[in-house]
Design an enzyme around this catalytic site. Structure first.
Site, short mmCIF file in Angstrom:
data_model
loop_
_atom_site.label_atom_id
_atom_site.label_comp_id
_atom_site.label_asym_id
_atom_site.label_seq_id
_atom_site.Cartn_x
_atom_site.Cartn_y
_atom_site.Cartn_z
N CYS A 172 14.34 53.76 -3.99
CA CYS A 172 12.74 53.81 -4.27
C CYS A 172 12.35 52.93 -5.47
CB CYS A 172 12.28 55.15 -4.39
SG CYS A 172 12.73 56.22 -3.02
N CYS B 235 -31.66 51.74 -21.62
CA CYS B 235 -32.10 51.13 -20.51
C CYS B 235 -31.02 50.61 -19.36
CB CYS B 235 -32.75 49.81 -20.95
SG CYS B 235 -31.97 48.67 -21.74
N CYS C 131 -27.97 48.43 -21.12
CA CYS C 131 -27.01 49.31 -21.63
C CYS C 131 -26.01 49.87 -20.69
CB CYS C 131 -27.63 50.41 -22.46
SG CYS C 131 -28.90 50.11 -23.41
N ASP D 151 -20.59 71.45 16.11
CA ASP D 151 -19.57 72.08 16.46
C ASP D 151 -20.39 73.36 17.17
OD1 ASP D 151 -16.94 73.39 17.17
OD2 ASP D 151 -17.21 74.58 15.47
N ASP E 206 -17.28 73.74 10.88
CA ASP E 206 -16.83 74.95 9.94
C ASP E 206 -15.16 75.20 9.95
OD1 ASP E 206 -16.60 76.39 12.27
OD2 ASP E 206 -17.22 78.16 11.32
#
Length: 820
Positions: free
Chosen positions: A19, A83, A86, A503, A702
């Site tokens: 790895c 502003c 900035c 749904d 849901d």
């Protein structure tokens, strides 16, 4: 050759030497990376890089290799931004920091949202870098306890400065301008005070104004100018200084100036500073109101809780309460923390969280939320979440994230404002040059007036405030109505949606089947037969069985005690009764039990056609009852569907149910488009099919099985009473289960985007129209030259107008009230 920068990155998924090798090769493959040794023990990579390598390149390389770098997101409070210039300056500073992946700065909320690679930098280092550039910055504490920064103190200080400046400026204005407006007054001043004394008097008062109340413009503007990053304060400082210094020369060394040009403009310098201070004061007051909604949310939770300890009631700060402790909520008190009711019954007002005005009944086992108001009953509850884990804290964070969002429409503003101030300065210089070369006498004086007017009137305050203020007020009002934008850009996308796909189960319907038909086919009394069926269903946990039990209770039938009940999962149940064997189940289950189904008749077909789930009961081998169960449609569903269609949206149902059931619901609601029998991934494909024709789709769901479709849709809207998986996949969350939230979301999106367009039209139109006027284009024709004082007033008014327009969003009405 540039000196390489060294970053330390924290990597994920490292488990072995191979790895390490892959991660290191991925980093070193990025053009500009000199070396990138990876340490398995500390799970870090130390990267030496120079241009053209960027932080994003490193992150992308690690993501592709499967060893993503850990990311952190912080929120910084940034002061002294005045502003859009900035905002651009702060964003560029943050994005130029090695390790930073994303930086979004919001002028209205004065916050910076920064995402960076963990280990590459720190929040304190980022804050220090911004502070060094002239924008004092601190790491934001948990918003659940702090809320938006209070602007009252800042507004009060600006008010004192503005009033002092006005008091000092008024005599200067009257002496100088009074003489122009009323010549006899000019003669009176010359005769009684004297011209020289008048100029000295004006100079003294103006000096006090500029270096007293007006010092902040010079303290911030001049350093910004010297850094090569001019902004609003720099423009004001330049304009006021030009008028003031020219006047000083006219008083002390008039011979230096061409004949006839030695005039004083002290009143212009003083009035410019005074008007802009007044505008800044009004702007700060208005800014404070843009955060009212979120501040109100923060203040909902009480500071103390009543805790039961060994039978005694102890009042303790909420911060000292831990999970699983038992709290007591007396009638009329606010719920201090998220909890589960252990004892008591009451009605709880959840409108401040969900936007729904009707109190919700709470009893043992129900959850209560911090910040809601208990009714007339006392409740004893076990704490389930504290601090940042409460629903209220999560809502506040969600709203703040949305308020800090950068909408696609903001890209145009960013491109313009990034070059705006330097262009304004160049236009002002060009204006002065043109007047000196081609203007009539006294050319120098007229050149000064025009140049100062251009500098003052073109301050990009309104541009910088146009979008973020509307977002802040709009999302804050949305939260009050129970609509939470998890992704800020959904605010813009939602108003462009063509199709709203729902749904069915739990979204358009209640999500809990109910017994709606029980047809007795023999001579037995209904309550007795229903009691037998309920007794057979006692052991089953199937939703249809639970519907029968609830239906029996409502109809006053007592479940009978049966012998030898056997449950066939997903099919039916059999048990022994005094009348013989009772079987309850589906058509196929009955057939398998050898029961004749010849009596099902037209009634059964009618129930099925209307969307009911039909099953049967038999005693012995004889059919004795048709049982119809249906998931009731939510009472407001038809009204909401009609409202969406009236607004020009196409409505569709995307569901896993069969065509008959879905068609019945669609028919009752007047929905023409149905996509049925869809598995979770199938719902996402159906959403993609709707999108294929170029339509933008919002999906409302849901459940866990809705998550792929919520993610696929252009805007995913999750019902807040649904699963965490659905909520995490959504862009918009409705904190209550009410469908009215869908219409509220569309209404807020439409109204907010309209408001932003109005603000941008004014901010850009104001500059496009008035900068040429300030430069003097009307002078050759009508002899009109805009006074710097009028320019200062117009500039201040433009910001206040933009803020006032945004604040109108606070009065958006709930959709359901409009629809009823």
């Amino acid at each position: 050759m540039a000196t390489p920068n060294t970053l330390t990155l924290e990597l994920q998924n490292l488990s072995c030497a191979s790895c390490v090798g892959r991660a290191q090769r991925a980093l070193e493959s990025v053009d500009g990376v000199a070396e990138a040794p990876v340490n398995l023990a500390t799970e870090t990579a130390r990267v030496s890089l120079s241009a053209p390598a960027t932080t994003g390149d490193l992150a992308n390389a690690l993501d592709r290799a499967g060893y993503p770098a850990q990311r952190d997101t912080v929120v910084l409070d940034v002061q002294s931004m005045s502003c859009a210039a900035c905002v651009g300056r702060v964003e560029r500073l943050l994005k130029a920091t090695y390790g930073v992946l994303e930086a979004r700065v919001n002028l209205a909320s004065e916050r910076a949202f920064v995402t960076y690679l963990s280990g590459s930098t720190t929040a304190d280092a980022l804050a220090a870098k911004i502070t060094k550039a002239g924008f004092p910055s601190t790491l934001r504490e948990d918003s659940a306890t702090t809320g938006p920064r209070d602007k009252e103190g800042e507004a009060r200080a600006l008010k004192h400065k503005a009033l002092l400046a006005a008091a000092l400026t008024l005599p200067v204005f009257l002496i100088e301008m009074g003489g122009h407006l009323y010549p006899p007054f000019h003669h009176w001043v010359a005769r009684n005070i004297g011209q020289t004394n008048s100029h000295w008097f004006q100079m003294i008062l103006t000096t006090i104004v500029l270096f007293g109340p007006g010092r902040l413009f010079f303290a911030k503007g001049i350093p910004a100018l010297l850094r090569g990053a001019p902004e609003m304060n720099a423009l004001v400082a330049l304009g006021a200084s030009a008028a003031y210094l020219y006047s000083l020369i006219s008083v002390f060394a008039p011979d230096v100036l061409p004949p006839g040009t030695a005039n004083v403009y002290f009143e212009a310098a003083a009035v410019i500073v005074t008007l802009i201070l007044v505008g800044r004061w009004m702007e700060t007051r208005a800014k404070g109101r843009t955060g009212e909604a979120i501040r109100a949310l923060v203040e909902l939770a009480p500071d103390e809780a009543t805790v039961e300890v060994e039978g005694r009631m102890i009042t303790r700060p909420v911060a000292q309460v831990i999970t699983d402790e038992v709290i007591v909520i007396r009638p009329g008190e606010r719920v201090p923390l998220d909890a589960e009711v252990l004892h008591g019954n009451s009605l709880v007002d959840e409108s401040m969280i969900t936007g729904e005005p009707v109190p919700v009944a709470k009893a043992q086992g129900d959850t209560i939320t911090a910040g809601t108001v208990n009714g007339t009953g006392a409740l004893k509850a076990r704490v389930t979440a504290i601090g940042p884990d409460t629903m209220l804290a999560q809502i506040v964070r969600m709203v703040e994230d949305a308020q800090g969002a950068r909408l696609p429409i903001q890209a145009l503003v960013d491109r313009i404002t990034s070059v705006f101030v330097p262009v304004v300065i160049a236009v002002a210089l060009l204006t002065v040059a043109v007047w000196i070369l081609f203007g009539p006498d006294p050319a120098l004086g007229l050149a000064l007036v025009a140049g100062v007017s251009v500098l003052i009137i073109a301050c990009p305050c309104a541009m910088g405030l146009a979008t973020p203020t509307s977002i802040m007020v709009g999302t804050g009002r949305a939260a009050q109505l129970g609509v939470l934008f998890r992704r800020g850009d959904a605010l813009q996308t939602l108003q462009a949606v063509d199709v709203v796909a729902f749904d069915k189960t739990g979204t358009l319907t209640e999500g809990r089947p109910e017994l709606v038909a029980f047809d007795v086919l023999n001579n037995m009394p209904e309550d007795e037969l229903l009691g037998l069926v309920a007794g057979a269903e006692l052991l089953s946990e199937h939703p249809l069985a639970q519907a029968v039990l609830r239906g029996a209770e409502k109809r006053g039938a007592t479940p009978a005690k049966l012998e030898n009940p056997k449950v066939f999962v997903g099919k039916g149940v059999v048990a022994e009764t005094e009348y013989g064997q009772l079987a309850v189940g589906s058509y196929h289950f009955m057939h398998d039990q050898g029961i004749s189904m010849s009596k099902i008749g037209e009634r059964t077909y009618a129930l099925r056609k209307s969307g009911h789930t039909v099953f049967f009961a038999a005693l012995g081998k004889r059919l004795v009852a048709n049982i119809g169960v249906m998931d009731p449609i939510k009472k407001e569903a038809k009204q909401i569907v009609q409202r969406l269609e009236n607004d020009g949206l196409e409505v569709a149902i995307v569901t896993g149910d069969d065509a008959t059931t879905a068609g019945a619901v669609a028919s009752q609601l007047g929905i023409a488009t149905t996509c049925v029998e869809a598995l979770p991934e199938g719902k996402a494909k159906m959403v993609a099919q709707l999108q294929a024709g170029g339509q933008k789709v919002a999906f409302v769901g849901d459940g866990i099985n809705d998550a792929p479709a919520l993610a696929q849709a252009d805007v995913g809207i999750a019902i807040g009473t649904g699963t965490d998986v659905a909520i995490e996949a959504a862009d918009v969350v409705l904190s209550s289960g009410a469908l009215s939230g869908v219409v509220n979301a569309f209404e807020i999106s439409r109204r907010t985007m309209t408001n932003i367009r109005q603000n941008l039209f004014w901010a850009f139109g104001y500059n496009v129209a008035l900068v040429p006027v300030a430069a003097g284009v009307l002078y050759p024709v009508w002899g009109l030259l805009l006074s710097p004082m009028l320019g200062a007033g117009a500039m201040a008014a433009s910001s206040v107008l933009v803020l006032s327009n945004a604040l109108r969003l606070r009065f958006i009405k709930p959709a359901l009230k409009e629809a009823t």
